[in-house]
Design a protein around this motif. Structure first.
Motif, PDB file in Angstrom:
ATOM      1  N   ASP A 207     -16.666 -10.347  -5.338  1.00  0.00           N
ATOM      2  CA  ASP A 207     -15.546  -9.908  -6.169  1.00  0.00           C
ATOM      3  C   ASP A 207     -15.996  -8.793  -7.106  1.00  0.00           C
ATOM      4  O   ASP A 207     -17.011  -8.923  -7.792  1.00  0.00           O
ATOM      5  N   ALA A 208     -15.224  -7.729  -7.118  1.00  0.00           N
ATOM      6  CA  ALA A 208     -15.437  -6.679  -8.112  1.00  0.00           C
ATOM      7  C   ALA A 208     -14.527  -6.942  -9.308  1.00  0.00           C
ATOM      8  O   ALA A 208     -14.956  -6.919 -10.450  1.00  0.00           O
ATOM      9  N   LEU A 209     -13.246  -7.207  -9.000  1.00  0.00           N
ATOM     10  CA  LEU A 209     -12.262  -7.438 -10.063  1.00  0.00           C
ATOM     11  C   LEU A 209     -11.568  -8.773  -9.870  1.00  0.00           C
ATOM     12  O   LEU A 209     -11.159  -9.122  -8.764  1.00  0.00           O
TER      13      LEU A 209
ATOM     14  N   ALA B 179     -15.358  -4.315  -1.149  1.00  0.00           N
ATOM     15  CA  ALA B 179     -14.831  -3.632   0.042  1.00  0.00           C
ATOM     16  C   ALA B 179     -13.353  -3.296  -0.143  1.00  0.00           C
ATOM     17  O   ALA B 179     -12.912  -2.187   0.176  1.00  0.00           O
ATOM     18  N   GLN B 180     -12.593  -4.254  -0.680  1.00  0.00           N
ATOM     19  CA  GLN B 180     -11.156  -4.004  -0.886  1.00  0.00           C
ATOM     20  C   GLN B 180     -10.922  -2.934  -1.936  1.00  0.00           C
ATOM     21  O   GLN B 180     -10.063  -2.050  -1.773  1.00  0.00           O
ATOM     22  N   LEU B 181     -11.671  -2.990  -3.007  1.00  0.00           N
ATOM     23  CA  LEU B 181     -11.484  -2.003  -4.069  1.00  0.00           C
ATOM     24  C   LEU B 181     -11.829  -0.610  -3.549  1.00  0.00           C
ATOM     25  O   LEU B 181     -11.114   0.366  -3.803  1.00  0.00           O
ATOM     26  N   HIS B 182     -12.917  -0.546  -2.790  1.00  0.00           N
ATOM     27  CA  HIS B 182     -13.318   0.734  -2.200  1.00  0.00           C
ATOM     28  C   HIS B 182     -12.191   1.297  -1.334  1.00  0.00           C
ATOM     29  O   HIS B 182     -11.816   2.469  -1.441  1.00  0.00           O
ATOM     30  N   ALA B 183     -11.617   0.440  -0.486  1.00  0.00           N
ATOM     31  CA  ALA B 183     -10.563   0.900   0.427  1.00  0.00           C
ATOM     32  C   ALA B 183      -9.342   1.394  -0.358  1.00  0.00           C
ATOM     33  O   ALA B 183      -8.772   2.447  -0.054  1.00  0.00           O
ATOM     34  N   GLU B 184      -8.943   0.661  -1.383  1.00  0.00           N
ATOM     35  CA  GLU B 184      -7.741   1.054  -2.131  1.00  0.00           C
ATOM     36  C   GLU B 184      -7.968   2.297  -2.975  1.00  0.00           C
ATOM     37  O   GLU B 184      -7.061   3.122  -3.144  1.00  0.00           O
ATOM     38  N   VAL B 185      -9.183   2.437  -3.496  1.00  0.00           N
ATOM     39  CA  VAL B 185      -9.497   3.649  -4.258  1.00  0.00           C
ATOM     40  C   VAL B 185      -9.477   4.856  -3.315  1.00  0.00           C
ATOM     41  O   VAL B 185      -8.950   5.923  -3.658  1.00  0.00           O
ATOM     42  N   CYS B 186     -10.006   4.681  -2.116  1.00  0.00           N
ATOM     43  CA  CYS B 186      -9.989   5.777  -1.142  1.00  0.00           C
ATOM     44  C   CYS B 186      -8.553   6.167  -0.797  1.00  0.00           C
ATOM     45  O   CYS B 186      -8.221   7.352  -0.715  1.00  0.00           O
ATOM     46  N   GLN B 187      -7.701   5.168  -0.588  1.00  0.00           N
ATOM     47  CA  GLN B 187      -6.295   5.477  -0.279  1.00  0.00           C
ATOM     48  C   GLN B 187      -5.638   6.259  -1.407  1.00  0.00           C
ATOM     49  O   GLN B 187      -4.946   7.256  -1.186  1.00  0.00           O
ATOM     50  N   LEU B 188      -5.873   5.815  -2.628  1.00  0.00           N
ATOM     51  CA  LEU B 188      -5.267   6.507  -3.763  1.00  0.00           C
ATOM     52  C   LEU B 188      -5.829   7.926  -3.893  1.00  0.00           C
ATOM     53  O   LEU B 188      -5.083   8.884  -4.148  1.00  0.00           O
TER      54      LEU B 188
ATOM     55  N   PRO C 112      -0.472   0.418 -17.509  1.00  0.00           N
ATOM     56  CA  PRO C 112      -0.823  -0.855 -18.133  1.00  0.00           C
ATOM     57  C   PRO C 112      -2.276  -1.202 -17.822  1.00  0.00           C
ATOM     58  O   PRO C 112      -2.851  -0.697 -16.857  1.00  0.00           O
ATOM     59  N   MET C 113      -2.844  -2.087 -18.628  1.00  0.00           N
ATOM     60  CA  MET C 113      -4.189  -2.556 -18.379  1.00  0.00           C
ATOM     61  C   MET C 113      -4.157  -3.388 -17.088  1.00  0.00           C
ATOM     62  O   MET C 113      -3.420  -4.366 -16.991  1.00  0.00           O
ATOM     63  N   GLY C 114      -4.930  -2.957 -16.102  1.00  0.00           N
ATOM     64  CA  GLY C 114      -4.918  -3.712 -14.852  1.00  0.00           C
ATOM     65  C   GLY C 114      -5.679  -2.974 -13.782  1.00  0.00           C
ATOM     66  O   GLY C 114      -6.230  -1.898 -14.021  1.00  0.00           O
ATOM     67  N   PRO C 115      -5.712  -3.537 -12.565  1.00  0.00           N
ATOM     68  CA  PRO C 115      -6.506  -2.956 -11.487  1.00  0.00           C
ATOM     69  C   PRO C 115      -6.086  -1.527 -11.138  1.00  0.00           C
ATOM     70  O   PRO C 115      -6.938  -0.713 -10.802  1.00  0.00           O
ATOM     71  N   GLN C 116      -4.762  -1.213 -11.233  1.00  0.00           N
ATOM     72  CA  GLN C 116      -4.325   0.143 -10.880  1.00  0.00           C
ATOM     73  C   GLN C 116      -4.923   1.175 -11.829  1.00  0.00           C
ATOM     74  O   GLN C 116      -5.197   2.308 -11.432  1.00  0.00           O
TER      75      GLN C 116
ATOM     76  N   THR D 164     -19.354  -8.644 -11.139  1.00  0.00           N
ATOM     77  CA  THR D 164     -17.989  -9.174 -11.067  1.00  0.00           C
ATOM     78  C   THR D 164     -17.413  -9.195 -12.468  1.00  0.00           C
ATOM     79  O   THR D 164     -18.058  -9.682 -13.397  1.00  0.00           O
ATOM     80  N   GLN D 165     -16.196  -8.662 -12.603  1.00  0.00           N
ATOM     81  CA  GLN D 165     -15.600  -8.707 -13.937  1.00  0.00           C
ATOM     82  C   GLN D 165     -14.161  -9.177 -13.901  1.00  0.00           C
ATOM     83  O   GLN D 165     -13.434  -9.015 -12.925  1.00  0.00           O
ATOM     84  N   LEU D 166     -13.782  -9.749 -15.046  1.00  0.00           N
ATOM     85  CA  LEU D 166     -12.412 -10.194 -15.270  1.00  0.00           C
ATOM     86  C   LEU D 166     -11.682  -9.088 -16.023  1.00  0.00           C
ATOM     87  O   LEU D 166     -12.252  -8.499 -16.953  1.00  0.00           O
ATOM     88  N   ILE D 167     -10.459  -8.771 -15.610  1.00  0.00           N
ATOM     89  CA  ILE D 167      -9.631  -7.879 -16.418  1.00  0.00           C
ATOM     90  C   ILE D 167      -8.305  -8.559 -16.701  1.00  0.00           C
ATOM     91  O   ILE D 167      -7.813  -9.358 -15.910  1.00  0.00           O
ATOM     92  N   PHE D 168      -7.740  -8.228 -17.846  1.00  0.00           N
ATOM     93  CA  PHE D 168      -6.611  -8.997 -18.383  1.00  0.00           C
ATOM     94  C   PHE D 168      -5.535  -8.052 -18.884  1.00  0.00           C
ATOM     95  O   PHE D 168      -5.806  -7.118 -19.616  1.00  0.00           O
TER      96      PHE D 168
END
Ligand code: 6R9
Length: 653
Positions: free
Chosen positions: A102-104, A119-128, A148-152, A332-336
């Motif tokens: 887990d990254a996030l 792996a998922q974060l990498h893929a979504e960052v590449c798409q964006l 907003p504060m969050g993964p996006q 691994t980090q938690l974001i809120f």
């Protein structure tokens, strides 16, 4: 600067000192021997030390030829000739070993949880990143993030970095006017936002604010990319694009743009003591190195850690210790998304227990507000996963430090009080928790390779313990700001105008104790001068906060005919303000401070108020308090004030 009166030192200079437990120290990668070796190496060869860190801690597409170019000081350039990509360092390089880790871990306002592996974060960052390119964004273009504060938000920063675009995050609590100023100053081509965001059960209409900002100007903006978080906003078909219409169909691979080490990674606007907010500009290589190594050293990273920094992405802490530092280190980090008091005052403690957080990093203002709710709330939760606690943003008073240590840390977690600034990019002065003893209220010692010192008004080193002075940094460091966006002159004047191009002036006052530990006295303009004696507002605040009836206090000076300055304290009490007034608490508190600090520090007036005026980032608005104290009509911009209704109480009416 003259010495601070001895009675005052005794409070500031806590005699209590907390060494890490033997078990904690034994498990630390950076124990006292290794720390001593790092410090020795840095002292002998400043540039060689940083060159070695850069070469071993970051992945370079092309190695650098020159460690530091100081020929145009204070416009320093680190790692000249080197090429790298920040997002590659935060994502790609972890895939061979950590693709499934887990990254996030994201918890939203409602308490729903979502996870992204590396792996998922990498893929979504590449798409964006591919989507940004498709929208015409190129290397060097500015992109404003109003999210907003969050993964996006993390993904958007990473995607910009991936294609060499320069992000400028604007905190989601800022007004349309502030957003407009920042967009215009940066000349942004694209704004990335969300339709709306939930925050503490309320709806924050981000897109509406963007629309307002853009109707008033911002001619540079061509497109607005909108992430749908809650549903329900108006789109301009000529200008606005839904994230879900252009991002998910993009390829999940995206070749990173390799950039020069000094290529700007981001701008972050911050207010100074005068003028409009400055676009603090950070480099790619130097900044990333600072965020990466400080994270390892100060947070004593170990396999299996779950890190939680509660800062919003809109502040520098959210840049260095949410986006870049944790990902660069592959943890691994938690974001809120939410706030500490929603749905109730147990939110933080419930989340620490649920996600088994091991490192928790927050601000004194949050600690004090939660402390006010009593010990039972945290004690209801299993906080045994915690092994390290951090504090950032303002001086932490010993009272809050000790509560944090005892109630949240169960007496076993070291506390790292970290001093740094938007401009410094990364933590500068802080304990190395496995190798040093901490003291409540002190940020202890500069990190290896950081040459922080205290000087007097003439720039001469202050050598005597307990003597206050100006906090300066006497050698360049990799994560330092490279300039103020579009305003080199302001950069030179603000930070290097006083003692020449080699001495960075931080704007804080500080003193050292007999062990050489640093004690931050607060912003230079917060230092009072009462009858020729210098007094940190924080010292008086600490004394007030140590009284059982006081929840929080802020102290300012106001002109006084005889004494030069008189002390005015604004105090929030625990319990009823009316009852406190009836019992003449203000008089008791004046005597209390006098008894703790000496008669010189007796406040001339104490005003009981329901709340202190704070910016949305939680900083007490001292300039506003000073203006109120002088009886001036607030000339200051109050648009960032969290609760404008308290102005009358502050005025004593
Ligand atoms: C990281 C951050 C910077 C100012 C800085 C100082 C105060 C930050 C502190 C602290 C005492 C600490 N400050 N950390 N004072 N002890 N551990 O907050 O950056 O928003 O730019 O604020 O905050 O006064 O000069 P930024």
């Amino acid at each position: 600067m003259e010495a601070v009166v001895p009675e005052i030192e005794s409070v500031l200079h806590e005699t209590r000192s907390f060494a890490p437990s033997a078990a904690f120290a034994a498990a630390s990668a950076l124990d006292s021997q290794r720390l001593a070796a790092l410090r020795r190496r840095a002292a002998q060869d400043h540039e060689g030390f940083w060159a070695q860190q850069a070469a071993t801690q970051l992945d370079w597409q092309r190695p650098f030829d020159l460690t530091l170019d100081d020929s145009a000081a204070p416009h320093y350039r680190w790692f000249v000739g080197g090429r790298l990509n920040a997002s590659y360092n935060c994502l790609d390089r972890h895939l061979p070993e950590r693709a499934a880790q887990d990254a996030l871990i994201f918890e939203n306002d409602d308490g729903d949880v979502q996870r992204w592996t590396y792996a998922q974060l990498h893929a979504e960052v590449c798409q964006l990143a591919n989507a940004l390119r498709a929208l015409g964004i190129d290397k060097g273009d500015r992109v404003v993030l109003y999210l907003p504060m969050g993964p996006q938000a993390v993904m958007a920063m990473q995607a910009c970095a991936r294609i060499g675009a320069i992000h400028s995050v604007v905190f989601g609590g800022f007004s349309a006017e502030s957003l407009k100023d920042r967009i215009e100053d940066a000349g942004a081509r694209l704004v990335i936002t969300a339709d709306a965001a939930p925050r503490g059960g309320k709806r924050v209409a981000l897109k509406t604010t963007v629309d307002l900002a853009l109707t008033e100007g911002c001619s540079s903006v061509e497109r607005v990319l909108v992430y749908q978080r809650l549903g329900g906003c108006v789109m301009d078909p000529m200008r606005d694009v839904w994230w879900h219409d252009v991002v998910p169909q993009q390829p999940t691979q995206c070749e990173p743009e390799w950039v020069e080490s000094s290529h700007p990674l981001f701008l972050l606007y911050t207010s100074g003591s005068t003028g409009r907010p400055k676009g603090v500009q950070h480099s790619t290589g130097g900044y990333l190195l600072g965020a990466t190594v400080s994270m390892q050293w100060v947070f004593d990273l170990r396999p299996g850690d779950v890190f939680w920094c509660t800062a919003d992405i809109g502040w520098i802490t959210g840049h260095s210790y949410v986006s870049y530092g944790p990902l660069s280190n592959g943890i691994t980090q938690l974001i809120f998304e939410g706030i500490p008091t929603y749905p109730d005052g147990e939110r933080f403690w419930r989340m620490i227990a649920a996600h088994k957080v091991s490192i928790f990093y927050t601000a004194p203002t949050a600690i004090r507000s939660l402390m006010r709710l009593g010990d039972e709330l945290p004690l209801r939760h299993d906080l045994s996963s915690l092994r390290l606690l951090g504090s950032v943003g303002e001086p932490i008073n010993p009272e809050a430090w000790l509560w944090y240590q005892r109630v949240i840390g169960g007496g076993r977690c070291p506390i790292v009080d970290t001093w740094w600034q938007t401009e410094t990019g990364a933590i500068m002065i802080a304990p190395i928790p496995g190798a040093m003893a901490t003291k409540p209220g002190s940020c202890t010692l500069p990190l290896p390779g950081i040459c922080a010192e205290i000087v007097d008004e003439d720039g001469q080193p202050v050598t005597q313990a307990g003597q206050g002075g100006l906090l300066v940094v006497t050698k360049p460091w990799p994560s330092m700001l490279t300039t103020v966006w579009n305003n080199d002159e302001r950069f030179r004047d603000t930070y290097f105008g006083r003692f020449g191009p080699r001495v960075y002036v931080a704007g804080d006052g500080a003193q050292r104790d007999d062990d050489g530990y640093f004690w931050i006295l607060g912003r230079i303009d917060d230092v009072l001068n009462v009858s020729g004696h210098r007094l940190g507002t924080m010292e008086v605040e600490s004394a007030l906060a140590a009284h059982e009836a006081v929840a929080e206090a802020a102290v300012v000076g106001r002109p006084h005919e005889i004494k030069g300055e008189a002390i005015l304290a604004f105090v929030v009490v625990r319990g009823s303000r009316e009852a406190a007034l009836k019992a003449d608490l203000p008089r008791e508190l004046r005597d209390w401070v006098a008894s703790r600090l000496g008669a010189i520090a007796r406040p001339d007036e104490i005003r009981l108020v329901e709340a202190l005026p704070k910016t949305r980032s939680g900083k007490i608005m001292r300039r506003l308090l000073r203006a109120v104290g002088r009886g001036e009509t607030a000339a200051q911009d109050t648009s960032t004030l969290e609760n404008p209704a308290i102005l009358d109480q502050l005025r004593g009416s």
